[in-house]
Write a protein that holds these residues in place. Structure first.
Motif, PDB file in Angstrom:
ATOM      1  N   ARG A  47     -23.798  -5.477 -19.186  1.00 59.60           N
ATOM      2  CA  ARG A  47     -22.456  -5.878 -18.764  1.00 59.60           C
ATOM      3  C   ARG A  47     -21.844  -6.791 -19.820  1.00 59.60           C
ATOM      4  O   ARG A  47     -22.491  -7.748 -20.274  1.00 59.60           O
ATOM      5  CB  ARG A  47     -22.525  -6.596 -17.423  1.00 59.60           C
ATOM      6  N   TYR A  48     -20.622  -6.459 -20.196  1.00 60.75           N
ATOM      7  CA  TYR A  48     -19.952  -7.202 -21.261  1.00 60.75           C
ATOM      8  C   TYR A  48     -18.557  -7.635 -20.828  1.00 60.75           C
ATOM      9  O   TYR A  48     -17.864  -6.916 -20.114  1.00 60.75           O
ATOM     10  CB  TYR A  48     -19.755  -6.333 -22.505  1.00 60.75           C
ATOM     11  N   LEU A  49     -18.172  -8.788 -21.346  1.00 59.57           N
ATOM     12  CA  LEU A  49     -16.760  -9.173 -21.356  1.00 59.57           C
ATOM     13  C   LEU A  49     -16.395  -9.418 -22.811  1.00 59.57           C
ATOM     14  O   LEU A  49     -17.036 -10.241 -23.478  1.00 59.57           O
ATOM     15  CB  LEU A  49     -16.531 -10.446 -20.526  1.00 59.57           C
ATOM     16  N   PHE A  50     -15.418  -8.682 -23.297  1.00 56.95           N
ATOM     17  CA  PHE A  50     -14.932  -8.877 -24.659  1.00 56.95           C
ATOM     18  C   PHE A  50     -13.568  -9.568 -24.585  1.00 56.95           C
ATOM     19  O   PHE A  50     -12.708  -9.172 -23.797  1.00 56.95           O
ATOM     20  CB  PHE A  50     -14.780  -7.534 -25.379  1.00 56.95           C
ATOM     21  N   ILE A  51     -13.386 -10.567 -25.418  1.00 54.67           N
ATOM     22  CA  ILE A  51     -12.102 -11.275 -25.471  1.00 54.67           C
ATOM     23  C   ILE A  51     -11.666 -11.312 -26.932  1.00 54.67           C
ATOM     24  O   ILE A  51     -12.412 -11.795 -27.792  1.00 54.67           O
ATOM     25  CB  ILE A  51     -12.211 -12.709 -24.922  1.00 54.67           C
ATOM     26  N   ALA A  52     -10.489 -10.765 -27.186  1.00 55.40           N
ATOM     27  CA  ALA A  52      -9.975 -10.725 -28.559  1.00 55.40           C
ATOM     28  C   ALA A  52      -8.625 -11.404 -28.598  1.00 55.40           C
ATOM     29  O   ALA A  52      -7.761 -11.148 -27.753  1.00 55.40           O
ATOM     30  CB  ALA A  52      -9.849  -9.281 -29.040  1.00 55.40           C
ATOM     31  N   LEU A 107     -11.830 -15.868 -18.415  1.00 52.07           N
ATOM     32  CA  LEU A 107     -13.250 -15.825 -18.013  1.00 52.07           C
ATOM     33  C   LEU A 107     -13.462 -15.332 -16.586  1.00 52.07           C
ATOM     34  O   LEU A 107     -14.579 -15.425 -16.067  1.00 52.07           O
ATOM     35  CB  LEU A 107     -13.867 -17.211 -18.186  1.00 52.07           C
ATOM     36  N   ALA A 108     -12.424 -14.776 -15.975  1.00 49.01           N
ATOM     37  CA  ALA A 108     -12.569 -14.337 -14.585  1.00 49.01           C
ATOM     38  C   ALA A 108     -13.696 -13.313 -14.435  1.00 49.01           C
ATOM     39  O   ALA A 108     -14.354 -13.244 -13.398  1.00 49.01           O
ATOM     40  CB  ALA A 108     -11.251 -13.748 -14.089  1.00 49.01           C
ATOM     41  N   ASP A 109     -13.937 -12.511 -15.469  1.00 50.24           N
ATOM     42  CA  ASP A 109     -14.977 -11.476 -15.389  1.00 50.24           C
ATOM     43  C   ASP A 109     -16.297 -11.911 -16.026  1.00 50.24           C
ATOM     44  O   ASP A 109     -17.175 -11.074 -16.226  1.00 50.24           O
ATOM     45  CB  ASP A 109     -14.491 -10.185 -16.067  1.00 50.24           C
ATOM     46  N   ALA A 110     -16.431 -13.187 -16.338  1.00 49.39           N
ATOM     47  CA  ALA A 110     -17.699 -13.672 -16.917  1.00 49.39           C
ATOM     48  C   ALA A 110     -18.691 -13.956 -15.792  1.00 49.39           C
ATOM     49  O   ALA A 110     -19.099 -15.083 -15.553  1.00 49.39           O
ATOM     50  CB  ALA A 110     -17.455 -14.918 -17.762  1.00 49.39           C
ATOM     51  N   THR A 111     -19.061 -12.909 -15.111  1.00 50.03           N
ATOM     52  CA  THR A 111     -19.970 -13.032 -13.969  1.00 50.03           C
ATOM     53  C   THR A 111     -21.398 -13.246 -14.463  1.00 50.03           C
ATOM     54  O   THR A 111     -21.700 -12.998 -15.648  1.00 50.03           O
ATOM     55  CB  THR A 111     -19.889 -11.768 -13.115  1.00 50.03           C
ATOM     56  N   PRO A 112     -22.301 -13.692 -13.592  1.00 50.70           N
ATOM     57  CA  PRO A 112     -23.681 -13.951 -14.041  1.00 50.70           C
ATOM     58  C   PRO A 112     -24.279 -12.736 -14.737  1.00 50.70           C
ATOM     59  O   PRO A 112     -24.152 -11.599 -14.269  1.00 50.70           O
ATOM     60  CB  PRO A 112     -24.417 -14.254 -12.728  1.00 50.70           C
ATOM     61  N   GLY A 113     -24.913 -12.998 -15.858  1.00 58.22           N
ATOM     62  CA  GLY A 113     -25.568 -11.935 -16.606  1.00 58.22           C
ATOM     63  C   GLY A 113     -24.679 -11.233 -17.610  1.00 58.22           C
ATOM     64  O   GLY A 113     -25.141 -10.385 -18.375  1.00 58.22           O
ATOM     65  N   THR A 114     -23.389 -11.597 -17.612  1.00 54.14           N
ATOM     66  CA  THR A 114     -22.465 -10.949 -18.544  1.00 54.14           C
ATOM     67  C   THR A 114     -22.631 -11.535 -19.947  1.00 54.14           C
ATOM     68  O   THR A 114     -22.723 -12.747 -20.107  1.00 54.14           O
ATOM     69  CB  THR A 114     -21.009 -11.158 -18.080  1.00 54.14           C
ATOM     70  N   ALA A 115     -22.652 -10.665 -20.942  1.00 56.97           N
ATOM     71  CA  ALA A 115     -22.614 -11.121 -22.331  1.00 56.97           C
ATOM     72  C   ALA A 115     -21.148 -11.149 -22.763  1.00 56.97           C
ATOM     73  O   ALA A 115     -20.481 -10.115 -22.749  1.00 56.97           O
ATOM     74  CB  ALA A 115     -23.413 -10.192 -23.238  1.00 56.97           C
ATOM     75  N   VAL A 116     -20.668 -12.315 -23.093  1.00 57.29           N
ATOM     76  CA  VAL A 116     -19.258 -12.476 -23.460  1.00 57.29           C
ATOM     77  C   VAL A 116     -19.166 -12.575 -24.976  1.00 57.29           C
ATOM     78  O   VAL A 116     -19.801 -13.440 -25.593  1.00 57.29           O
ATOM     79  CB  VAL A 116     -18.660 -13.737 -22.805  1.00 57.29           C
ATOM     80  N   HIS A 117     -18.408 -11.687 -25.559  1.00 62.16           N
ATOM     81  CA  HIS A 117     -18.196 -11.697 -27.009  1.00 62.16           C
ATOM     82  C   HIS A 117     -16.728 -12.010 -27.258  1.00 62.16           C
ATOM     83  O   HIS A 117     -15.852 -11.331 -26.711  1.00 62.16           O
ATOM     84  CB  HIS A 117     -18.546 -10.342 -27.629  1.00 62.16           C
TER      85      HIS A 117
END
Ligand code: FES
Length: 352
Positions: free
Chosen positions: A154-159, A224-234
């Motif tokens: 699971r990923y959250l990407f923020i650009a 960061l609303a989708d930065a749920t536990p276990g998410t790798a945020v790049h």
């Protein structure tokens, strides 16, 4: 006349002028930092690989952004790369700058980079925009990766703006791998956002485009609303955006980010640098790097990443004690990376 001061926004902007100053500082070149819940810069594996590549195309992909396609002169196969990799580009002026690869890693015959024009930057982006044309030959080094895509379900990407360049191949790789991913892509206006057309080929429900002109400046909660536990945020984007995200980051997700600007100097103290060749002695205040101060005296001083990993700014230290602050700048070495390392006290005499 007293100038009115406004609170800084998410991108560190206080007013229009300062905005451009901020843009200048964070988009001057590609600069790499990865963070895995540690303030220590990770070592970057050096790649002893250089090549002369031909500029096959120069294409406008957004307001003030061009994409360059590079290929071997004989059209041959290029070294493989992975999402997050960048190239060191040696420009005709002698400047060296780093740019993320933003094309398709499965295309082994071309590399693609994208460059935003920054009139008040260090000159590299303007040189590319104004002087580099199809058919030119540029020396490159790399690819090398200081911002790898961490294997995760699971990923959250923020650009932020041109920060899409390393993120785009990551998003595409995560999608191909069947991962659960989200992308938040922010910028001033849609016209400033490169590669919207390529994102249009991905599931729109996974992508949030936010522009300041219609949605306002995003808050850390928005990002960061989708930065749920276990998410790798790049994350890749302006330093103030990264700092805002770091400050609000949940403890049960992991953050990986790439700065386009140096981190602020921490635990700094004033010292002097003597430039041996001119005899000039410069004062380095606690909040600035030696490079920044020297650059005012010697605009042609070599640098690239400004974060202590590319080695471009390494100089010989003729006397003085160095507070080595880069992993590639080992204690005891009689050199220093002037973008990050400092004097322990007093004065350093440099072979400059
Ligand atoms: S500019 Fe890259 S190490 Fe200093």
């Amino acid at each position: 006349m007293t100038r009115m001061s406004y609170p800084a926004d998410l991108y560190g902007r206080r007013d229009r002028d300062r905005f451009w100053v901020a843009v200048n500082t964070f988009f001057t070149s590609v600069q790499r930092v990865r963070m895995l819940r540690s303030p220590v810069l990770p070592p970057v594996r050096e790649v002893d690989r250089s090549a002369d590549l031909v500029v096959r195309s120069v294409r406008k992909v957004a307001e003030d952004v061009v994409a360059l396609t590079l290929a071997a002169p004989d059209g041959g196969v290029l070294p493989a790369w992975h999402p997050g990799c960048h190239l060191d580009l040696h420009l005709p002026s002698g400047r060296r700058r780093q740019y993320s690869l933003c094309g398709d890693p499965s295309d082994r015959r071309t590399y693609r980079i994208a460059v935003r024009r920054l009139p008040d930057g260090g000159g590299g982006s303007v040189e590319i925009h104004d002087e580099v044309t199809e058919g030119d030959v540029l020396k490159i080094q790399g690819p090398r990766n200081a911002f790898p895509l961490i294997p995760r379900d699971r990923y959250l990407f923020i650009a932020g703006g041109i920060g899409i360049t390393p993120i785009l191949p990551m998003v595409q790789a995560a999608h191909r791998a069947g991962a659960d991913w989200r992308l938040i892509y922010t910028g001033r206006t849609r016209e400033t956002l490169p590669f919207l057309d390529e994102l249009a080929g991905l599931p729109s429900a996974r992508i949030t485009i936010r522009t300041d002109d219609t949605d306002g400046i995003p808050t850390s909660a928005d990002l960061l609303a989708d930065a749920t536990p276990g998410t790798a945020v790049h994350v890749c984007g302006p330093a103030p955006m990264i700092d805002t995200i770091r400050a609000a980051f949940p403890s049960d997700a992991t953050l990986h980010y790439e700065r386009f600007a140096p981190a602020p100097v921490t635990n700094g103290h004033p010292f002097e640098v003597e430039l041996k060749r001119s005899g000039r002695v410069l004062q380095v205040p606690p909040t600035r790097s030696a490079l920044d101060v020297i650059k005012e005296e010697q605009p042609d001083v070599a640098y690239s990443c400004r974060q202590g990993f590319c080695g471009t700014c390494k100089v010989s230290v003729l006397s003085g004690d160095v507070d080595q602050r880069a992993p590639s700048d080992p204690p005891g070495d009689d050199t220093m990376l002037i973008c990050v390392s400092r004097a322990t006290k007093g004065r350093l005499t440099l072979d400059l």
